[in-house]
Each structure stands twice: as structure tokens, then as C-alpha cells.
Design a protein around this motif. Structure first.
Motif, PDB file in Angstrom:
ATOM      1  N   TYR A  93      -7.211   0.426  -7.774  1.00  0.00           N
ATOM      2  CA  TYR A  93      -7.303   1.045  -6.452  1.00  0.00           C
ATOM      3  C   TYR A  93      -8.082   2.342  -6.518  1.00  0.00           C
ATOM      4  O   TYR A  93      -8.035   3.061  -7.514  1.00  0.00           O
ATOM      5  CB  TYR A  93      -5.904   1.357  -5.888  1.00  0.00           C
ATOM      6  N   ILE A 103      -6.327   4.180   0.727  1.00  0.00           N
ATOM      7  CA  ILE A 103      -6.356   3.302  -0.441  1.00  0.00           C
ATOM      8  C   ILE A 103      -7.353   2.174  -0.178  1.00  0.00           C
ATOM      9  O   ILE A 103      -7.357   1.573   0.892  1.00  0.00           O
ATOM     10  CB  ILE A 103      -4.964   2.711  -0.723  1.00  0.00           C
ATOM     11  N   ALA A 115       0.836  -1.207   0.000  1.00  0.00           N
ATOM     12  CA  ALA A 115       0.000   0.000   0.000  1.00  0.00           C
ATOM     13  C   ALA A 115       0.870   1.255   0.000  1.00  0.00           C
ATOM     14  O   ALA A 115       0.564   2.235  -0.693  1.00  0.00           O
ATOM     15  CB  ALA A 115      -0.946  -0.003   1.196  1.00  0.00           C
ATOM     16  N   PHE A 148      -4.766   1.453   4.232  1.00  0.00           N
ATOM     17  CA  PHE A 148      -5.391   0.562   3.258  1.00  0.00           C
ATOM     18  C   PHE A 148      -6.544  -0.158   3.929  1.00  0.00           C
ATOM     19  O   PHE A 148      -6.423  -0.621   5.065  1.00  0.00           O
ATOM     20  CB  PHE A 148      -4.380  -0.461   2.741  1.00  0.00           C
TER      21      PHE A 148
END
Length: 123
Positions: free
Chosen positions: A110, A102, A12, A56
Motif C-alpha cells: 500500500y 490509501i 482499509a 481508499f
């Protein structure tokens, strides 16, 4: 479990670094550890020194990555940034703390949300 979480976090952070670089940010350091805690990415956006917290979240999570940063995490980030500025003699440098959230995307791989000045303090 821990190693896969670490690998996922590293991935990430790499995604965030590439995204930020595509937006003109120069990445100076990654995974900075000090007595205050960890800073995921340190970059330069024009003349501004920027500290990035990367979050993330998997598909179907209850909260957005940015929403997962509670008061305690904010305090740890502020402490880590303060130590960084002190250690490097950068107290007079304009800086801010941003968040890069993300998540898996629907049309792209993404979904990335860059929140500038996400955590504010008088540093």
C-alpha cells in the motif's frame, strides 16, 4: 456490491489503524456513528484528539483518496466531530481532523499518505 465495498472499507480502516499505531497514535474508537454522520477512526496523537477519515482508491483511479473529499463530505465530518465532542464533553480538548489516503503501492503493498489537519474549522 455493497457488502464488498463495506469489506473493502473495513480493510482499509484496519490498514490505516495499523499504520497510525506504528507512528505512535493510540486508536481509541473505530466506526463511530452519531446524528452527525460517521467517523472512521478516533485516536490520540500525543495530547491531541484526532478524528481520521480513511479513503481508499483502487489502482488507476482518476483522483487520489484525499482529493475525493468534497465540500459536502467535509461538512458531514465537521458535524459528526461536533456531535462527538458535545456528547463526550470534550469541547475544551485540542483536536484536529486528519485524512489517511490509501492506494495500492508499486514497491509496497500500500501507498499510505497521512495528511494532518486536512480539514480545518473552529470546533
Amino acid at each position: 456490491m455493497i457488502s464488498s465495498r463495506k469489506a473493502q472499507g473495513d480493510h482499509a480502516e484496519a490498514v490505516a489503524a495499523r499504520y497510525l499505531q506504528s507512528k505512535g497514535v493510540r486508536i481509541l474508537e473505530r466506526n463511530v456513528y452519531n446524528r452527525g454522520g460517521e467517523i472512521d477512526l478516533v485516536g490520540q496523537d500525543d495530547e491531541m484528539l484526532v478524528f481520521f477519515e480513511v479513503r481508499f482508491r483502487k489502482r488507476g483511479g482518476l483522483t487520489d483518496g484525499a482529493e475525493s473529499i468534497g465540500w459536502r463530505k467535509q461538512q458531514k465530518l465537521l458535524r459528526a466531530v461536533s456531535f462527538y465532542l458535545h456528547r463526550n464533553g470534550l469541547w475544551d480538548r485540542p483536536c484536529r481532523i486528519d485524512v489517511v489516503a490509501i492506494a495500492p503501492g508499486t514497491t509496497h503493498q500500500y501507498q499510505i499518505r497521512w495528511i494532518r489537519n486536512a480539514i480545518q474549522a473552529d470546533l
